[in-house]
Design a protein around this motif. Structure first.
Motif, PDB file in Angstrom:
ATOM      1  N   ALA A 183      10.932  13.467   6.071  1.00 10.97           N
ATOM      2  CA  ALA A 183       9.971  14.186   6.927  1.00 10.97           C
ATOM      3  C   ALA A 183      10.555  14.025   8.435  1.00 10.97           C
ATOM      4  N   LEU A 184      10.489  15.077   9.292  1.00 12.16           N
ATOM      5  CA  LEU A 184      11.084  14.996  10.651  1.00 12.16           C
ATOM      6  C   LEU A 184      10.208  14.737  11.454  1.00 12.16           C
ATOM      7  N   PHE A 185      10.173  13.896  12.604  1.00 10.13           N
ATOM      8  CA  PHE A 185       9.218  13.407  13.429  1.00 10.13           C
ATOM      9  C   PHE A 185       9.623  13.487  14.709  1.00 10.13           C
ATOM     10  N   PRO A 186       9.084  14.163  15.787  1.00 12.75           N
ATOM     11  CA  PRO A 186       9.437  14.022  17.092  1.00 12.75           C
ATOM     12  C   PRO A 186       9.705  12.899  17.869  1.00 12.75           C
ATOM     13  N   SER A 187      10.975  12.451  18.323  1.00  8.39           N
ATOM     14  CA  SER A 187      11.278  11.178  18.998  1.00  8.39           C
ATOM     15  C   SER A 187      12.127  11.113  20.039  1.00  8.39           C
ATOM     16  N   ASP A 188      12.117  10.214  20.917  1.00  5.38           N
ATOM     17  CA  ASP A 188      13.143  10.377  21.991  1.00  5.38           C
ATOM     18  C   ASP A 188      14.516   9.478  21.433  1.00  5.38           C
ATOM     19  N   TYR A 189      14.393   8.875  20.371  1.00  5.83           N
ATOM     20  CA  TYR A 189      15.498   8.284  19.988  1.00  5.83           C
ATOM     21  C   TYR A 189      15.543   8.360  18.527  1.00  5.83           C
ATOM     22  N   PRO A 190      16.910   8.197  18.015  1.00  9.88           N
ATOM     23  CA  PRO A 190      17.118   8.561  16.418  1.00  9.88           C
ATOM     24  C   PRO A 190      16.482   6.885  15.740  1.00  9.88           C
ATOM     25  N   GLY A 191      16.645   7.206  14.498  1.00 12.89           N
ATOM     26  CA  GLY A 191      16.225   6.277  13.539  1.00 12.89           C
ATOM     27  C   GLY A 191      15.330   6.428  12.550  1.00 12.89           C
ATOM     28  N   VAL A 192      14.989   5.709  11.667  1.00 15.53           N
ATOM     29  CA  VAL A 192      13.936   5.719  10.477  1.00 15.53           C
ATOM     30  C   VAL A 192      12.587   5.411  11.097  1.00 15.53           C
ATOM     31  N   GLN A 193      11.804   6.256  10.832  1.00 17.38           N
ATOM     32  CA  GLN A 193      10.464   6.329  11.509  1.00 17.38           C
ATOM     33  C   GLN A 193       9.322   5.767  10.544  1.00 17.38           C
ATOM     34  N   HIS A 194       9.535   5.890   9.147  1.00 19.52           N
ATOM     35  CA  HIS A 194       8.527   4.989   8.309  1.00 19.52           C
ATOM     36  C   HIS A 194       9.567   5.353   6.792  1.00 19.52           C
ATOM     37  N   ILE A 195       9.059   4.138   6.042  1.00 19.53           N
ATOM     38  CA  ILE A 195       9.811   4.060   4.675  1.00 19.53           C
ATOM     39  C   ILE A 195       8.688   4.084   3.651  1.00 19.53           C
ATOM     40  N   ASN A 196       8.677   5.156   2.701  1.00 19.31           N
ATOM     41  CA  ASN A 196       7.798   5.161   1.790  1.00 19.31           C
ATOM     42  C   ASN A 196       8.258   4.588   0.130  1.00 19.31           C
ATOM     43  N   HIS A 197       7.302   3.839  -0.051  1.00 21.15           N
ATOM     44  CA  HIS A 197       7.339   3.407  -1.629  1.00 21.15           C
ATOM     45  C   HIS A 197       6.105   4.059  -2.462  1.00 21.15           C
ATOM     46  N   GLN A 198       6.545   4.772  -3.447  1.00 19.46           N
ATOM     47  CA  GLN A 198       5.397   5.048  -4.405  1.00 19.46           C
ATOM     48  C   GLN A 198       4.798   3.913  -5.059  1.00 19.46           C
ATOM     49  N   VAL A 199       3.711   3.896  -5.265  1.00 19.31           N
ATOM     50  CA  VAL A 199       2.682   3.243  -6.139  1.00 19.31           C
ATOM     51  C   VAL A 199       2.009   3.971  -7.361  1.00 19.31           C
ATOM     52  N   GLU A 200       1.753   3.250  -8.205  1.00 16.44           N
ATOM     53  CA  GLU A 200       1.439   3.791  -9.577  1.00 16.44           C
ATOM     54  C   GLU A 200       0.057   4.464  -9.386  1.00 16.44           C
ATOM     55  N   THR A 201      -0.836   4.065  -8.927  1.00 18.49           N
ATOM     56  CA  THR A 201      -2.350   4.662  -8.889  1.00 18.49           C
ATOM     57  C   THR A 201      -2.882   4.453  -7.513  1.00 18.49           C
ATOM     58  N   PHE A 202      -4.045   5.206  -7.435  1.00 24.40           N
ATOM     59  CA  PHE A 202      -5.001   5.320  -6.344  1.00 24.40           C
ATOM     60  C   PHE A 202      -5.621   3.629  -5.937  1.00 24.40           C
ATOM     61  N   ASP A 203      -5.627   2.893  -7.209  1.00 26.78           N
ATOM     62  CA  ASP A 203      -6.083   1.604  -7.327  1.00 26.78           C
ATOM     63  C   ASP A 203      -5.215   0.658  -6.524  1.00 26.78           C
ATOM     64  N   ASP A 204      -3.861   0.838  -6.643  1.00 24.85           N
ATOM     65  CA  ASP A 204      -2.612   0.198  -5.817  1.00 24.85           C
ATOM     66  C   ASP A 204      -2.873   0.332  -4.531  1.00 24.85           C
ATOM     67  N   VAL A 205      -3.024   1.728  -4.022  1.00 27.97           N
ATOM     68  CA  VAL A 205      -3.286   2.164  -2.813  1.00 27.97           C
ATOM     69  C   VAL A 205      -4.513   1.053  -2.128  1.00 27.97           C
ATOM     70  N   MET A 206      -5.459   1.288  -2.680  1.00 29.23           N
ATOM     71  CA  MET A 206      -6.661   0.562  -2.463  1.00 29.23           C
ATOM     72  C   MET A 206      -6.868  -0.950  -2.230  1.00 29.23           C
ATOM     73  N   ARG A 207      -5.937  -1.598  -3.450  1.00 26.63           N
ATOM     74  CA  ARG A 207      -5.787  -2.992  -3.519  1.00 26.63           C
ATOM     75  C   ARG A 207      -4.916  -3.342  -2.414  1.00 26.63           C
ATOM     76  N   SER A 208      -3.970  -2.634  -1.992  1.00 23.29           N
ATOM     77  CA  SER A 208      -3.044  -3.108  -1.045  1.00 23.29           C
ATOM     78  C   SER A 208      -3.740  -3.117   0.369  1.00 23.29           C
ATOM     79  N   TRP A 209      -4.500  -2.017   0.571  1.00 24.27           N
ATOM     80  CA  TRP A 209      -5.337  -1.788   1.788  1.00 24.27           C
ATOM     81  C   TRP A 209      -6.282  -3.176   2.028  1.00 24.27           C
ATOM     82  N   TYR A 210      -6.778  -3.686   1.000  1.00 21.38           N
ATOM     83  CA  TYR A 210      -7.698  -4.895   1.179  1.00 21.38           C
ATOM     84  C   TYR A 210      -6.704  -6.105   1.418  1.00 21.38           C
TER      85      TYR A 210
END
Ligand code: FE2
Length: 284
Positions: A183-210
């Motif tokens: 995913a390309l995002f505007p920036s004044d400098y090069p580099g990785v802007q974010h790193i995504n890992h997929q998780v198994e379920t919606f519950d995993d997203v919410m568990r991690s949020w807590y």
């Protein structure tokens, strides 16, 4: 045309390798892999590793992506040179450090450092994390771009990459069925802007949020749901100001010939179906 097969790894420089590894294992939920004097390898799936922290400048980022074989790698080197993008071939020692059979490195028009690799090592054992975040694998990156329209053209013209959707001028790009890999995002400098890992379920997203809130890890965006990929997500702060993301349910584009990219308006509202607003400058 350079045919990409898979995402391989992100390499990040840091002045505190031990601290970064502690965060990556105890907070993100990666598995500590190999360790050398100045680099640490982290696993998120069946690969040898998908993230490396090495002793270096914190703005020194490289993304590794796989091509099919040595012939494809040689052809890619010739093609990139012809485009005016100088290529360096990895030495034996550098290949060993990257745990690949061979690789070349080049920079995209923004200056992002990209490795094209063949035969990236896989691991004999299954991924076994220190914390059960539900991670199923490294999936995509946000890549900084000084001109997203120009860089989209660079990637789409010269690689087997296509646009899945646009957010403002930012292309969500892929080379396989996964909605986006870069995913390309505007920036004044090069580099990785974010790193995504997929998780198994919606519950995993919410568990991690807590979990993240409980440990006072700054949440940068979410929980929310992307209208583009339909993935449910949470973004949070990592070492050296890197943003990490967990997401689940990314849309698979199984029939790309009959899937047309959609244009979403510029601005932070278009990033979430639920109304979450990002605390991420590149998403504004
Ligand atoms: Fe993402």
């Amino acid at each position: 045309m350079i045919e990409l097969k898979d995402m391989c790894y992100v390499r990040l420089g840091t002045r505190d390798v031990d601290g970064a590894v502690q965060y990556a294992t105890e907070i993100v939920g990666l598995e500590a892999g190999g360790r050398t004097r100045d680099a640490a390898y982290l696993r998120s799936d069946g690969r040898d590793h998908s993230l490396v922290y090495f002793d270096g400048d914190t703005d020194d980022h490289t993304v590794g992506m796989e091509v099919g074989d040595m012939d494809a790698l040689d052809a890619a080197a010739v093609g990139l040179e012809a485009l005016g993008r100088p290529v360096t071939k990895g030495s034996d020692a550098e290949c060993e450090a990257r745990r690949v059979g061979a690789f070349i490195n080049f920079t995209d028009p923004t200056g992002n450092s990209i490795d094209l690799v063949v035969r990236p090592y896989h691991h004999r054992a299954r991924y076994f994390p220190a914390r059960d975040a539900g991670i199923t694998g490294f999936s995509h990156i946000g890549l900084r771009s000084s001109d997203p329209v120009r860089d989209e053209e660079f990637w789409c013209k010269n690689f087997n990459i296509r646009v899945s959707d646009w957010l403002g001028s930012c292309g969500l790009l892929t080379f396989d069925q996964v909605h986006h890999r870069i995913a390309l995002f505007p920036s004044d400098y090069p580099g990785v802007q974010h790193i995504n890992h997929q998780v198994e379920t919606f519950d995993d997203v919410m568990r991690s949020w807590y979990f993240l809130n409980d440990r006072q890890i700054p949440i940068r965006f979410g929980p929310g749901r992307h209208p583009t990929s339909t993935a449910i997500f949470v973004y949070f702060a990592g070492p050296d100001d890197m943003t990490f993301e967990y997401s689940t349910g990314v849309r698979m584009i199984t029939d790309p010939d009959n899937d047309r990219p959609r244009q979403f308006p510029p601005g932070p509202e278009a990033f979430c179906m639920w109304g979450a607003m990002p605390d991420i400058p590149e998403f504004q």
